[in-house]
Write a protein that holds these residues in place. Structure first.
Motif, PDB file in Angstrom:
ATOM      1  N   ASP A 120       0.929  -1.111  -0.107  1.00 39.45           N
ATOM      2  CA  ASP A 120       0.039   0.030   0.106  1.00 39.45           C
ATOM      3  C   ASP A 120       0.934   1.074  -0.038  1.00 39.45           C
ATOM      4  OD1 ASP A 120      -2.293  -1.537  -0.214  1.00 39.45           O
ATOM      5  OD2 ASP A 120      -2.373  -1.589   2.092  1.00 39.45           O
ATOM      6  N   SER A 121       0.723   2.013   0.878  1.00 40.20           N
ATOM      7  CA  SER A 121       1.650   3.270   0.828  1.00 40.20           C
ATOM      8  C   SER A 121       2.863   3.232   1.933  1.00 40.20           C
ATOM      9  CB  SER A 121       0.741   4.535   1.795  1.00 40.20           C
ATOM     10  OG  SER A 121       0.207   4.076   3.198  1.00 40.20           O
ATOM     11  N   VAL A 122       3.208   2.228   2.268  1.00 37.98           N
ATOM     12  CA  VAL A 122       4.671   2.047   3.334  1.00 37.98           C
ATOM     13  C   VAL A 122       5.591   1.133   2.344  1.00 37.98           C
ATOM     14  CG1 VAL A 122       5.313   1.290   5.472  1.00 37.98           C
ATOM     15  CG2 VAL A 122       2.946   1.945   5.345  1.00 37.98           C
ATOM     16  N   GLY A 123       6.749   1.896   2.390  1.00 37.42           N
ATOM     17  CA  GLY A 123       7.961   1.311   1.888  1.00 37.42           C
ATOM     18  C   GLY A 123       8.637   0.597   2.912  1.00 37.42           C
ATOM     19  N   THR A 124       9.220  -0.725   2.649  1.00 37.27           N
ATOM     20  CA  THR A 124      10.143  -1.416   3.453  1.00 37.27           C
ATOM     21  C   THR A 124      11.308  -1.629   3.021  1.00 37.27           C
ATOM     22  OG1 THR A 124       8.190  -2.310   5.051  1.00 37.27           O
ATOM     23  CG2 THR A 124      10.113  -3.205   5.067  1.00 37.27           C
ATOM     24  N   LEU A 125      12.641  -1.254   3.480  1.00 37.85           N
ATOM     25  CA  LEU A 125      13.625  -1.862   2.881  1.00 37.85           C
ATOM     26  C   LEU A 125      14.242  -2.919   3.581  1.00 37.85           C
ATOM     27  CD1 LEU A 125      16.652  -1.158   1.565  1.00 37.85           C
ATOM     28  CD2 LEU A 125      17.118   0.019   3.681  1.00 37.85           C
ATOM     29  N   LEU A 126      14.454  -4.061   2.831  1.00 44.17           N
ATOM     30  CA  LEU A 126      15.098  -5.213   3.355  1.00 44.17           C
ATOM     31  C   LEU A 126      16.563  -5.190   3.423  1.00 44.17           C
ATOM     32  CD1 LEU A 126      12.779  -8.012   1.576  1.00 44.17           C
ATOM     33  CD2 LEU A 126      12.369  -6.591   3.825  1.00 44.17           C
ATOM     34  N   ALA A 127      17.240  -5.510   4.497  1.00 44.08           N
ATOM     35  CA  ALA A 127      18.605  -5.109   4.583  1.00 44.08           C
ATOM     36  C   ALA A 127      19.349  -6.018   5.593  1.00 44.08           C
ATOM     37  CB  ALA A 127      18.929  -3.713   4.704  1.00 44.08           C
ATOM     38  N   ARG A 128      20.706  -6.268   5.183  1.00 45.01           N
ATOM     39  CA  ARG A 128      21.342  -6.882   6.589  1.00 45.01           C
ATOM     40  C   ARG A 128      22.381  -5.698   7.220  1.00 45.01           C
ATOM     41  NH1 ARG A 128      26.508  -8.705   7.515  1.00 45.01           N
ATOM     42  NH2 ARG A 128      27.401  -8.084   5.463  1.00 45.01           N
ATOM     43  N   ALA A 129      21.972  -5.726   8.436  1.00 48.69           N
ATOM     44  CA  ALA A 129      22.877  -4.781   9.285  1.00 48.69           C
ATOM     45  C   ALA A 129      24.417  -5.403   9.354  1.00 48.69           C
ATOM     46  CB  ALA A 129      22.364  -4.573  10.776  1.00 48.69           C
TER      47      ALA A 129
END
Length: 234
Positions: A120-129
């Motif tokens: 929907d309106s929310v962007g989520t970054l998938l990342a490794r710390a």
């Protein structure tokens, strides 16, 4: 290089221009800023090529709307979003300040971006710390700052974005795949016959007038909240 006027000559199919207008309307936030800069003259040319053409009216007659309650999008810093997009495009790390939900202050973290997902309106970054091996989720609107680093991003071996989504990680996974059995009111059954819950779904009428549904699905919070939304009808 050809200019936008060269590209959008009078003989060019207006459908091509229409496709670019759709990109401008619906995909702008998902594309890297560098890509949008390259596309700018073509987008301008698309508007010019469509002006006065019958196909231009299509844009006034088609809309994309959410299935659930519509919420206003969170505020996302354009510069930060640009850094995230560039990092994904070039496979580089970012140095960021990220404020977790409920946290008093933001913390510094070096991230190895793996993918970007919009729900929907929310962007989520998938990342490794940098200090950990697993993939974590970082919502774009909670970044306070972000800068592109020269170092290349390194991801867990075999990471696959589609598999990550398919496994229910973005649906707040609770457990593994389950054998779900439901008793549905007829109107709900009709809806799920048209838009199945899963490819393996089966529907069978019951003696009590309800419909029995069976399907194998991932056990997630989104699944459970969706089921609860039907109340006594399921």
């Amino acid at each position: 290089l050809p200019t936008a006027d060269d590209f959008f000559a009078p003989h060019v199919d207006p459908q091509t221009a229409l496709a670019l207008r759709v990109v401008e309307t619906h995909l702008e936030r998902m594309l890297p800023k560098s890509t949008m800069r390259v596309l700018t003259p073509y987008l301008q040319g698309a508007r010019k090529a469509l002006h006065g053409k019958p196909v231009e009216k299509w844009l006034d007659k088609v809309r994309l709307i959410p299935r659930s309650q519509q919420l206003l999008p969170p505020s996302v810093d354009g510069a930060i979003a640009g850094v995230v997009h560039e990092a994904l495009l070039e496979g580089r790390q970012i140095a960021a300040k990220y404020k977790k939900r409920g946290a008093v202050r933001a913390k510094d973290v070096d991230l190895h971006p793996a993918g970007l997902v919009y729900r929907d309106s929310v962007g989520t970054l998938l990342a490794r710390a940098d200090k950990y091996g697993d993939i974590y989720q970082y919502q774009l609107h909670r970044f306070v700052d972000a800068n592109l680093l020269p170092a290349k991003a390194t991801l867990p071996p075999g990471f696959d974005l589609d598999a990550y989504i398919r496994d229910g990680e973005l649906a707040f996974r609770i457990g593994d795949e389950i054998a779900l059995e439901l008793r549905l009111e007829d109107d709900v059954a009709v809806s799920l016959e048209e838009t199945p819950l899963a490819p393996n779904q089966t529907l069978k009428p019951r003696p009590d007038g309800r419909v029995a549904l069976k399907a194998r699905v991932m056990d997630t919070l989104i699944l459970r909240s969706w089921l609860l939304s039907f109340g006594a009808r399921v």
